[in-house]
Write a protein that holds these residues in place. Sequence first.
Motif, PDB file in Angstrom:
ATOM      1  N   GLY A  25       0.816  -1.195   0.000  1.00 33.94           N
ATOM      2  CA  GLY A  25       0.000   0.000   0.000  1.00 33.94           C
ATOM      3  C   GLY A  25       0.857   1.256   0.000  1.00 33.94           C
ATOM      4  O   GLY A  25       2.091   1.198  -0.120  1.00 33.94           O
ATOM      5  N   ALA A  26       0.199   2.388   0.182  1.00 34.21           N
ATOM      6  CA  ALA A  26       0.871   3.686   0.037  1.00 34.21           C
ATOM      7  C   ALA A  26       2.016   3.864   1.014  1.00 34.21           C
ATOM      8  O   ALA A  26       2.964   4.610   0.733  1.00 34.21           O
ATOM      9  CB  ALA A  26      -0.147   4.810   0.209  1.00 34.21           C
ATOM     10  N   GLY A  27       1.969   3.192   2.168  1.00 39.01           N
ATOM     11  CA  GLY A  27       3.028   3.328   3.143  1.00 39.01           C
ATOM     12  C   GLY A  27       4.378   2.863   2.641  1.00 39.01           C
ATOM     13  O   GLY A  27       5.416   3.292   3.168  1.00 39.01           O
ATOM     14  N   LEU A  28       4.400   2.013   1.615  1.00 37.50           N
ATOM     15  CA  LEU A  28       5.676   1.567   1.055  1.00 37.50           C
ATOM     16  C   LEU A  28       6.335   2.663   0.226  1.00 37.50           C
ATOM     17  O   LEU A  28       7.554   2.656   0.048  1.00 37.50           O
ATOM     18  CB  LEU A  28       5.468   0.315   0.197  1.00 37.50           C
ATOM     19  CG  LEU A  28       6.723  -0.342  -0.378  1.00 37.50           C
ATOM     20  CD1 LEU A  28       7.696  -0.755   0.728  1.00 37.50           C
ATOM     21  CD2 LEU A  28       6.357  -1.554  -1.228  1.00 37.50           C
ATOM     22  N   SER A  29       5.549   3.606  -0.275  1.00 34.52           N
ATOM     23  CA  SER A  29       6.092   4.644  -1.172  1.00 34.52           C
ATOM     24  C   SER A  29       6.353   5.973  -0.487  1.00 34.52           C
ATOM     25  O   SER A  29       6.845   6.902  -1.124  1.00 34.52           O
ATOM     26  CB  SER A  29       5.136   4.859  -2.357  1.00 34.52           C
ATOM     27  OG  SER A  29       5.116   3.718  -3.196  1.00 34.52           O
ATOM     28  N   VAL A 245       3.431  -5.618   8.018  1.00 34.16           N
ATOM     29  CA  VAL A 245       4.478  -4.663   8.382  1.00 34.16           C
ATOM     30  C   VAL A 245       3.953  -3.287   7.978  1.00 34.16           C
ATOM     31  O   VAL A 245       3.785  -3.003   6.788  1.00 34.16           O
ATOM     32  CB  VAL A 245       5.811  -4.963   7.669  1.00 34.16           C
ATOM     33  CG1 VAL A 245       6.894  -3.995   8.168  1.00 34.16           C
ATOM     34  CG2 VAL A 245       6.237  -6.412   7.895  1.00 34.16           C
ATOM     35  N   ASN A 246       3.690  -2.448   8.975  1.00 26.97           N
ATOM     36  CA  ASN A 246       3.094  -1.139   8.700  1.00 26.97           C
ATOM     37  C   ASN A 246       3.348  -0.239   9.891  1.00 26.97           C
ATOM     38  O   ASN A 246       3.396  -0.698  11.030  1.00 26.97           O
ATOM     39  CB  ASN A 246       1.579  -1.284   8.486  1.00 26.97           C
ATOM     40  CG  ASN A 246       0.933   0.014   8.050  1.00 26.97           C
ATOM     41  OD1 ASN A 246       1.202   0.501   6.949  1.00 26.97           O
ATOM     42  ND2 ASN A 246       0.083   0.584   8.890  1.00 26.97           N
ATOM     43  N   GLN A 247       3.512   1.040   9.638  1.00 29.98           N
ATOM     44  CA  GLN A 247       3.616   2.001  10.733  1.00 29.98           C
ATOM     45  C   GLN A 247       2.218   2.444  11.134  1.00 29.98           C
ATOM     46  O   GLN A 247       1.527   3.110  10.379  1.00 29.98           O
ATOM     47  CB  GLN A 247       4.480   3.194  10.327  1.00 29.98           C
ATOM     48  CG  GLN A 247       5.951   2.838  10.198  1.00 29.98           C
ATOM     49  CD  GLN A 247       6.843   4.061  10.110  1.00 29.98           C
ATOM     50  OE1 GLN A 247       7.087   4.580   9.027  1.00 29.98           O
ATOM     51  NE2 GLN A 247       7.335   4.520  11.244  1.00 29.98           N
ATOM     52  N   GLY A 248       1.796   2.043  12.303  1.00 25.41           N
ATOM     53  CA  GLY A 248       0.458   2.331  12.782  1.00 25.41           C
ATOM     54  C   GLY A 248      -0.449   1.125  12.646  1.00 25.41           C
ATOM     55  O   GLY A 248      -0.133   0.155  11.949  1.00 25.41           O
ATOM     56  N   LEU A 264       9.339   0.703   6.723  1.00 28.11           N
ATOM     57  CA  LEU A 264       9.585  -0.367   5.753  1.00 28.11           C
ATOM     58  C   LEU A 264      10.939  -0.238   5.073  1.00 28.11           C
ATOM     59  O   LEU A 264      11.573  -1.243   4.757  1.00 28.11           O
ATOM     60  CB  LEU A 264       8.467  -0.391   4.709  1.00 28.11           C
ATOM     61  CG  LEU A 264       7.142  -0.924   5.253  1.00 28.11           C
ATOM     62  CD1 LEU A 264       6.137   0.214   5.374  1.00 28.11           C
ATOM     63  CD2 LEU A 264       6.585  -2.032   4.406  1.00 28.11           C
ATOM     64  N   GLY A 265      11.378   1.002   4.845  1.00 26.55           N
ATOM     65  CA  GLY A 265      12.657   1.208   4.170  1.00 26.55           C
ATOM     66  C   GLY A 265      13.842   0.730   4.968  1.00 26.55           C
ATOM     67  O   GLY A 265      14.945   0.576   4.424  1.00 26.55           O
ATOM     68  N   ARG A 266      13.642   0.478   6.267  1.00 29.98           N
ATOM     69  CA  ARG A 266      14.727  -0.026   7.100  1.00 29.98           C
ATOM     70  C   ARG A 266      14.563  -1.517   7.376  1.00 29.98           C
ATOM     71  O   ARG A 266      15.540  -2.268   7.405  1.00 29.98           O
ATOM     72  CB  ARG A 266      14.767   0.762   8.411  1.00 29.98           C
ATOM     73  CG  ARG A 266      15.066   2.241   8.190  1.00 29.98           C
ATOM     74  CD  ARG A 266      14.879   3.064   9.436  1.00 29.98           C
ATOM     75  NE  ARG A 266      15.893   2.760  10.442  1.00 29.98           N
ATOM     76  CZ  ARG A 266      15.896   3.324  11.644  1.00 29.98           C
ATOM     77  NH1 ARG A 266      14.955   4.187  11.976  1.00 29.98           N
ATOM     78  NH2 ARG A 266      16.846   3.014  12.505  1.00 29.98           N
ATOM     79  N   VAL A 267      13.328  -1.952   7.600  1.00 28.78           N
ATOM     80  CA  VAL A 267      13.093  -3.357   7.938  1.00 28.78           C
ATOM     81  C   VAL A 267      13.223  -4.275   6.726  1.00 28.78           C
ATOM     82  O   VAL A 267      13.817  -5.358   6.816  1.00 28.78           O
ATOM     83  CB  VAL A 267      11.708  -3.520   8.596  1.00 28.78           C
ATOM     84  CG1 VAL A 267      11.301  -4.991   8.654  1.00 28.78           C
ATOM     85  CG2 VAL A 267      11.715  -2.932   9.998  1.00 28.78           C
ATOM     86  N   LEU A 268      12.682  -3.863   5.566  1.00 28.46           N
ATOM     87  CA  LEU A 268      12.677  -4.761   4.413  1.00 28.46           C
ATOM     88  C   LEU A 268      14.068  -5.085   3.887  1.00 28.46           C
ATOM     89  O   LEU A 268      14.348  -6.246   3.564  1.00 28.46           O
ATOM     90  CB  LEU A 268      11.779  -4.203   3.304  1.00 28.46           C
ATOM     91  CG  LEU A 268      10.284  -4.186   3.636  1.00 28.46           C
ATOM     92  CD1 LEU A 268       9.482  -3.558   2.506  1.00 28.46           C
ATOM     93  CD2 LEU A 268       9.764  -5.594   3.929  1.00 28.46           C
ATOM     94  N   PRO A 269      14.988  -4.119   3.767  1.00 31.46           N
ATOM     95  CA  PRO A 269      16.350  -4.494   3.356  1.00 31.46           C
ATOM     96  C   PRO A 269      17.008  -5.455   4.338  1.00 31.46           C
ATOM     97  O   PRO A 269      17.702  -6.394   3.919  1.00 31.46           O
ATOM     98  CB  PRO A 269      17.082  -3.150   3.321  1.00 31.46           C
ATOM     99  CG  PRO A 269      16.015  -2.140   3.081  1.00 31.46           C
ATOM    100  CD  PRO A 269      14.829  -2.649   3.840  1.00 31.46           C
TER     101      PRO A 269
END
Length: 294
Positions: A25-29, A245-248, A264-269
Motif C-alpha cells: 500500500g501507500a506506506g511503502l512509497s 508490516v506497517n507504521q500504525g 519499511l525502508g529499514r526493515v525490508l532491506p
Amino acid sequence: MGRVQDVIEPVARLMAGGDVVVLSGAGLSTESGIPDYRGSTGAARRHSPMTYQMFVGDAQARRRYWARSHLGWRLIAGAAPNAGHRAVARLEHAGLVSAIITQNVDGLHTAAGSRDVVELHGRLDQVVCLGCGQRTSRLDLDGRLRAVNPGFAGRAAAINPDGDVELGAAEVAGFRTVDCLACGGLLKPDVVFFGETVPAQRVRRCFAMVERARLLLVLGSSLTVLSGRRFVLRAAQQGLPVVIVNQGPTRGDGYAGVRVDAPLGRVLPALADRLLGVGSRPTVSDAVVHAADS
C-alpha cells in the motif's frame, strides 16, 4: 523495541519457505516522497480525493483534477524506488516472493525490478478513453496539455497519493482539457478512482494468487478499504498465515500472525539480507513486533 534482527526474525521464519504473496500500500512509497492518505504524511491533504462519479459528471471537477494532476503526475513520474521496493524485488528474484499485488499507482515496484506485479488500482502513467477504451501514454497527454495551456503557471505544492497537487482556484480557472484523439471521448487516468470498481478479472487474478500462496505479506497498508482488505480476509478463510508490516494500526491486525510496526525502508532491506544471507544487520530503535503465537 529491539534490534532489527529480533524484529524481523519471526517474519523471516515464516517467509523462508517461499511462495509469499505481497500486498503493498501507500506506506511503502512514502520514503520515495509520495504521501499516503491516512498516515502521518496524509494529514496534510486539504481536499477530498476525486471520485469517479464527480469526474464523469462534472466538467468543472474534471478541469480541477486535470490541472492539479498535470503538475502532480510529473512528481510521481520522477519518484524513484526506495530501499523497501528494492528489497521486495530482491526477494522476488530469489524466488521467495511469488507475486506482488499493489494498491499503489506509482509504478515503483516495476521500476525497482519486480516482474510479477498486479497493479490493483491501475497506473498513473497511462490514460484511458471512457468512450472507446483506447489506452495511451500519460507522456503523450502531457505534451497535448502543454500545447493547449502554454501560459499555465500553476506551481505544485503538496502532492497527494493519487497524483494531484494543491492549486488555488485562480490557477485552475483557465486550464484547458483535451479529449480522445480517436473518438472525442472523455480521457481519464488509467487508475481506479474512489467510488469506481476494480475490474473483476483483475480481482479474480489476485484472489487466485493469494489462494496459491503459503503466506500473505502486507506492506504499508492500513487496510482501511475493502479493495485491499479482502485479500487478507481470503487468506484467513484459506488458513494462510498473514504478516503485516506497517507504521500504525491496520484493519487487518486481528488476522495477522505477526505484526511489525516499523519503517519499511529499514526493515525490508534487513529482512532481505537475513533471508538471502547477505551482510550484517544494524539496529532499529523504533520498531515493535507483535507475534500472535508468542
